[in-house]
Design an enzyme around this catalytic site. Sequence first.
Site, PDB file in Angstrom:
ATOM      1  N   SER A 111       0.824  -1.190   0.000  1.00  0.00           N
ATOM      2  CA  SER A 111       0.000   0.000   0.000  1.00  0.00           C
ATOM      3  C   SER A 111       0.872   1.258   0.000  1.00  0.00           C
ATOM      4  O   SER A 111       1.687   1.456  -0.901  1.00  0.00           O
ATOM      5  CB  SER A 111      -0.945  -0.062   1.206  1.00  0.00           C
ATOM      6  OG  SER A 111      -1.926   0.927   1.173  1.00  0.00           O
ATOM      7  N   HIS A 136      -2.444  -1.273  -4.277  1.00  0.00           N
ATOM      8  CA  HIS A 136      -3.902  -1.305  -4.419  1.00  0.00           C
ATOM      9  C   HIS A 136      -4.424   0.127  -4.366  1.00  0.00           C
ATOM     10  O   HIS A 136      -3.673   1.081  -4.220  1.00  0.00           O
ATOM     11  CB  HIS A 136      -4.559  -2.198  -3.355  1.00  0.00           C
ATOM     12  CG  HIS A 136      -4.406  -1.717  -1.942  1.00  0.00           C
ATOM     13  ND1 HIS A 136      -4.914  -2.400  -0.853  1.00  0.00           N
ATOM     14  CD2 HIS A 136      -3.792  -0.618  -1.406  1.00  0.00           C
ATOM     15  CE1 HIS A 136      -4.633  -1.749   0.255  1.00  0.00           C
ATOM     16  NE2 HIS A 136      -3.959  -0.657  -0.056  1.00  0.00           N
TER      17      HIS A 136
END
EC number: 3.4.21.92
Length: 208
Positions: A111, A136
């Site tokens: 992330s 993501h």
Amino acid sequence: MSYQEKNTMPSIMDALVPMVVEQTSRGERSYDIYSRLLKERIIFLTGQVEDHMANLVVAQLLFLESENPDKDIYLYINSPGGSVTAGMSIYDTMQFIKPNVSTVCMGQACSMGAFLLAGGTPGKRHVLPNSRVMIHQPLGGFQGQASDIQIHAQEILTIKQKLNKLLAEHTGQPLEVVERDTDRDNFMSADQAVEYGLVDSVLNHRGQ
């Protein structure tokens, strides 16, 4: 990663930081291990990315720039991600300061951790061989009046577009590819992260 701040309590492990004793002309001097490594221009970014941790990393980046603006800084990352705003304060400082920032993933960079890994100086972004990297889209949640929910929904979409654009710039991937690949959790091995452009090389041993 989340565009909202999550409060995290300091771990009990913070109280178990090893101390290093050095012999100097003035006698013995002790440092905690992270302060000693900071003298070698090494910064650790570990755990959840949140405001307190981000402030510490930013302060260390600025301090090392003031010490020597022409010498590289090494940022070791082992993070599951966290707050977008906290992460962006680190990212913006990395781009702002004069020294090159070499990033190294150890363990995981997921992330916002992966975003910061990719944000290092081109040619100086590395990953250890058994590390995992994950990208993501940002996460977020809000409750309240319908109009406020709509405002926050638009904000997270704006952040998503900004992050995808920056990730495309750092990886060299087309924007539409980044948008597709960040639609869901996308895990990569060290070699896959190199192929994608998130990092420049896999470090198998010192001296590479």
